[in-house]
Design a protein around this motif. Structure first.
Motif, PDB file in Angstrom:
ATOM      1  N   SER A 191       0.834  -1.202   0.000  1.00  0.00           N
ATOM      2  CA  SER A 191       0.000   0.000   0.000  1.00  0.00           C
ATOM      3  C   SER A 191       0.874   1.259   0.000  1.00  0.00           C
ATOM      4  O   SER A 191       0.379   2.369  -0.134  1.00  0.00           O
ATOM      5  N   GLN A 192       2.189   1.078   0.128  1.00  0.00           N
ATOM      6  CA  GLN A 192       3.117   2.210   0.153  1.00  0.00           C
ATOM      7  C   GLN A 192       3.273   2.846  -1.227  1.00  0.00           C
ATOM      8  O   GLN A 192       3.545   4.050  -1.332  1.00  0.00           O
ATOM      9  N   ALA A 193       3.047   2.063  -2.291  1.00  0.00           N
ATOM     10  CA  ALA A 193       3.324   2.571  -3.641  1.00  0.00           C
ATOM     11  C   ALA A 193       2.594   3.894  -3.900  1.00  0.00           C
ATOM     12  O   ALA A 193       3.189   4.858  -4.381  1.00  0.00           O
ATOM     13  N   VAL A 214      12.476   7.075   8.913  1.00  0.00           N
ATOM     14  CA  VAL A 214      12.313   6.490  10.251  1.00  0.00           C
ATOM     15  C   VAL A 214      10.947   5.786  10.307  1.00  0.00           C
ATOM     16  O   VAL A 214       9.933   6.368   9.923  1.00  0.00           O
ATOM     17  N   GLY A 215      10.929   4.542  10.781  1.00  0.00           N
ATOM     18  CA  GLY A 215       9.700   3.732  10.719  1.00  0.00           C
ATOM     19  C   GLY A 215       9.448   3.362   9.275  1.00  0.00           C
ATOM     20  O   GLY A 215       8.304   3.266   8.829  1.00  0.00           O
ATOM     21  N   GLY A 216      10.524   3.140   8.548  1.00  0.00           N
ATOM     22  CA  GLY A 216      10.445   2.931   7.088  1.00  0.00           C
ATOM     23  C   GLY A 216      10.065   1.516   6.689  1.00  0.00           C
ATOM     24  O   GLY A 216      10.083   1.184   5.509  1.00  0.00           O
ATOM     25  N   PHE A 237      15.523   3.238   9.050  1.00  0.00           N
ATOM     26  CA  PHE A 237      15.525   2.922  10.480  1.00  0.00           C
ATOM     27  C   PHE A 237      14.166   2.346  10.848  1.00  0.00           C
ATOM     28  O   PHE A 237      13.123   2.956  10.595  1.00  0.00           O
ATOM     29  N   ASP A 238      14.166   1.158  11.426  1.00  0.00           N
ATOM     30  CA  ASP A 238      12.911   0.543  11.912  1.00  0.00           C
ATOM     31  C   ASP A 238      13.281  -0.488  12.969  1.00  0.00           C
ATOM     32  O   ASP A 238      14.476  -0.706  13.253  1.00  0.00           O
ATOM     33  N   LEU A 239      12.263  -1.104  13.539  1.00  0.00           N
ATOM     34  CA  LEU A 239      12.519  -2.092  14.595  1.00  0.00           C
ATOM     35  C   LEU A 239      13.369  -3.248  14.051  1.00  0.00           C
ATOM     36  O   LEU A 239      13.237  -3.618  12.877  1.00  0.00           O
ATOM     37  N   LEU A 280       8.920  10.691   7.939  1.00  0.00           N
ATOM     38  CA  LEU A 280       8.053   9.863   8.784  1.00  0.00           C
ATOM     39  C   LEU A 280       6.822   9.581   7.931  1.00  0.00           C
ATOM     40  O   LEU A 280       5.950  10.434   7.773  1.00  0.00           O
ATOM     41  N   VAL A 281       6.792   8.410   7.335  1.00  0.00           N
ATOM     42  CA  VAL A 281       5.706   8.101   6.414  1.00  0.00           C
ATOM     43  C   VAL A 281       4.756   7.117   7.103  1.00  0.00           C
ATOM     44  O   VAL A 281       5.160   5.989   7.427  1.00  0.00           O
ATOM     45  N   ARG A 282       3.532   7.536   7.342  1.00  0.00           N
ATOM     46  CA  ARG A 282       2.522   6.729   8.037  1.00  0.00           C
ATOM     47  C   ARG A 282       3.059   6.229   9.390  1.00  0.00           C
ATOM     48  O   ARG A 282       2.851   5.079   9.766  1.00  0.00           O
ATOM     49  N   VAL A 283       3.759   7.108  10.072  1.00  0.00           N
ATOM     50  CA  VAL A 283       4.298   6.754  11.387  1.00  0.00           C
ATOM     51  C   VAL A 283       3.576   7.543  12.478  1.00  0.00           C
ATOM     52  O   VAL A 283       3.096   6.969  13.460  1.00  0.00           O
TER      53      VAL A 283
HETATM   54  C1  SAM Z   1       2.319   1.914   9.560  1.00  0.00           C
HETATM   55  S1  SAM Z   1       3.900   1.296   9.437  1.00  0.00           S
HETATM   56  C2  SAM Z   1       4.543   2.325   8.154  1.00  0.00           C
HETATM   57  C3  SAM Z   1       5.660   1.722   7.442  1.00  0.00           C
HETATM   58  C4  SAM Z   1       6.151   2.537   6.256  1.00  0.00           C
HETATM   59  N1  SAM Z   1       6.677   3.832   6.659  1.00  0.00           N
HETATM   60  C5  SAM Z   1       5.023   2.686   5.275  1.00  0.00           C
HETATM   61  O1  SAM Z   1       4.442   3.760   5.153  1.00  0.00           O
HETATM   62  O2  SAM Z   1       4.712   1.680   4.644  1.00  0.00           O
HETATM   63  C6  SAM Z   1       4.681   1.946  10.891  1.00  0.00           C
HETATM   64  C7  SAM Z   1       6.150   1.541  10.986  1.00  0.00           C
HETATM   65  O3  SAM Z   1       6.703   2.127  12.151  1.00  0.00           O
HETATM   66  C8  SAM Z   1       7.559   1.176  12.745  1.00  0.00           C
HETATM   67  N2  SAM Z   1       7.732   1.453  14.165  1.00  0.00           N
HETATM   68  C9  SAM Z   1       6.802   1.395  15.146  1.00  0.00           C
HETATM   69  N3  SAM Z   1       7.341   1.679  16.336  1.00  0.00           N
HETATM   70  C10 SAM Z   1       8.656   1.907  16.110  1.00  0.00           C
HETATM   71  C11 SAM Z   1       9.736   2.256  16.954  1.00  0.00           C
HETATM   72  N4  SAM Z   1       9.570   2.399  18.269  1.00  0.00           N
HETATM   73  N5  SAM Z   1      10.957   2.430  16.381  1.00  0.00           N
HETATM   74  C12 SAM Z   1      11.144   2.266  15.052  1.00  0.00           C
HETATM   75  N6  SAM Z   1      10.139   1.950  14.201  1.00  0.00           N
HETATM   76  C13 SAM Z   1       8.912   1.772  14.719  1.00  0.00           C
HETATM   77  C14 SAM Z   1       6.850  -0.135  12.495  1.00  0.00           C
HETATM   78  O4  SAM Z   1       7.710  -1.243  12.639  1.00  0.00           O
HETATM   79  C15 SAM Z   1       6.341   0.057  11.087  1.00  0.00           C
HETATM   80  O5  SAM Z   1       7.266  -0.395  10.134  1.00  0.00           O
END
Ligand code: SAM
Ligand SMILES: CC(C)=CCC/C(C)=C/CC/C(C)=C/C=C/C(C)=C/C=C/C=C(C)/C=C/C=C(C)/C=C/C=C(C)/C=C/CC(C)(C)O
Length: 381
Positions: A191-193, A214-216, A237-239, A280-283
């Protein structure tokens, strides 16, 4: 815990007088009956009635769509019209019930009646091909079970399924069940596309040399950004449980030498340095205000002078509420019980509170997919 105000507070006054008169008039069955006959008003009454019917029955429409997707009827009818008997056999559903579903899907615009059968309509084809949308519909069973009682969600009385779902996928559960993490990371990535398209078209990345997402997730946004901008250096950067699949993606795309992948939590760990922009995309909409503000402050501290923060996600409308942000995403986030849909103005305020200046809101073409807010760290050019 959500704060509960002690009293109703003062009522807004301006303009309420004539609205009271109008509302009482329109709500009266006698006026409605008269207006539905009067030649100057009857078309308007009919249109309002249809809009009202859609509001009343929207949940049923969504469930019809869910059944169509679950039974794979989009793909099955894409290339050739199919007879009812063939569709019924395929789905193991009695013919008369299958007819009910196909007629409902046709009424909703997903199929055309062709000869004696059904073929996918242009709307159905767009839906089938829109990246990630079918996957989103499939995972709606979890959300819509929660939405059976929206009042309980509003009061915070309900243990929602969604509250367990995504934290499990991306949080501690991801480590226990990498397969689940992988499946739903894929849904996010698919759904990111469209989100990436909107973000890149907004011009938010123009002039950026090194971008940290970040949260990528598994790197879908950086893959799109790196494809559009072959000179771009990137950091993901992500978990730790999420990033291994990103490594694989960048290797497959031949981008590995341009991307650094770092596992960690933005709550507890320092962010890698060296990027001149952070996305910060959808974070943000996944998290409460204090978490987002702390994250923005951490990003501000990490960025060099002249650096940039880019927030991209579906947003609420603020003074002009919109359906996607204020109805769908607001309730989605409420059911998750961790985050909230915010307006661009609210995110801009939070960015300023974190130290950013010159906050801009470049327009996107499809705000139901993403809106964008950009802030700068003052100092250099
Ligand atoms: C809704 S997803 C969005 C992923 C991506 N940015 C996208 O739009 O497809 C939220 C992302 O934030 C990451 N995330 C959540 N808490 C986090 C944290 N404390 N540190 C790093 N990443 C985190 C999740 O693992 C997930 O990949
Ligand atoms: C070719 C001929 C003959 C004619 C051409 C005519 C023509 C130009 C037709 C146009 C057809 C066309 C190409 C249409 C394209 C339409 C598209 C791309 C539509 C896209 C729609 C996207 C939608 C509906 C997206 C919905 C997204 C949702 C519901 C996302 C939900 C996300 C959630 C719940 C995320 C949750 C994550 C969390 C946990 C909150 O962080």
């Amino acid at each position: 815990m959500t704060e509960i105000l002690s009293g109703p507070g003062p009522a807004p006054r301006r303009g309420s007088g004539w609205r009271r008169w109008r509302n009482r008039k329109i709500a009266s069955p006698g006026f409605q009956s008269w207006a539905s006959r009067f030649f100057l008003t009857r078309r308007h009454v009919r249109r309002e009635g249809e809009r009202m019917f859609d509001l009343v029955s929207g949940f049923v429409y969504s469930q019809v769509l869910w059944a169509v997707v679950e039974l794979d009827l989009l793909e099955a009818t894409c290339d050739e019209a199919q007879s009812l008997a063939a569709l019924a056999h395929r789905a193991a559903i009695p013919v008369d019930r299958m007819e009910a579903l196909m007629q409902a899907g046709t009424a909703l615009g997903l199929f055309d009646r062709v000869g004696g059968g059904y073929q996918l309509s242009s709307l159905g084809a767009a839906l089938m091909g829109a990246p990630g949308v079918v996957g989103m519909i499939r995972h709606h069973d979890v959300f819509y079970r929660d939405m059976q009682d929206p009042v309980a969600i509003l009061r915070g009385e309900k243990e929602t399924e969604l509250a367990r779902f995504w934290p499990y996928v991306f949080g501690a559960g991801a480590a226990e069940s990498p397969e689940v993490a992988r499946r739903y990371s894929k849904l996010m990535a698919d759904s990111q596309a469209l989100v990436a398209e909107e973000t890149l078209r907004s011009g938010a990345l123009d002039g950026v040399a090194r971008l940290m997402d970040v949260g990528g997730g598994t790197g879908a946004f950086l893959a799109a950004a790196g494809t559009a901008r072959p000179d771009l250096k990137m950091v993901l950067f992500d978990l730790p449980a999420v990033v291994p699949d990103a490594d694989e993606r960048f290797r497959a795309l031949g981008m590995a030498d341009r991307v650094t992948v770092a596992g960690g939590s933005f709550r507890d760990d320092p962010l890698p340095e060296g990027a001149d922009a952070v996305s910060l995309v959808r974070v943000c909409y996944d998290h409460a205000d204090d978490t987002v503000l702390a994250l923005m402050r951490k990003i501000f501290a990490t960025l060099p002078a002249g650096g940039r923060l880019i927030v991209s996600e579906p947003m609420a409308g603020g003074a002009r509420p919109n359906r996607a942000g204020d109805a769908y995403f607001a309730f989605y986030c409420m059911a998750m019980r961790t985050g909230r849909a915010r307006s661009p103005e609210r995110l801009a305020e939070m960015m300023k509170e974190a130290g950013f200046q010159g906050v801009d809101m470049p327009r996107t073409h499809r705000p139901f997919i993403a809106s964008v807010v950009v802030g700068g760290k003052p100092g250099a050019t």
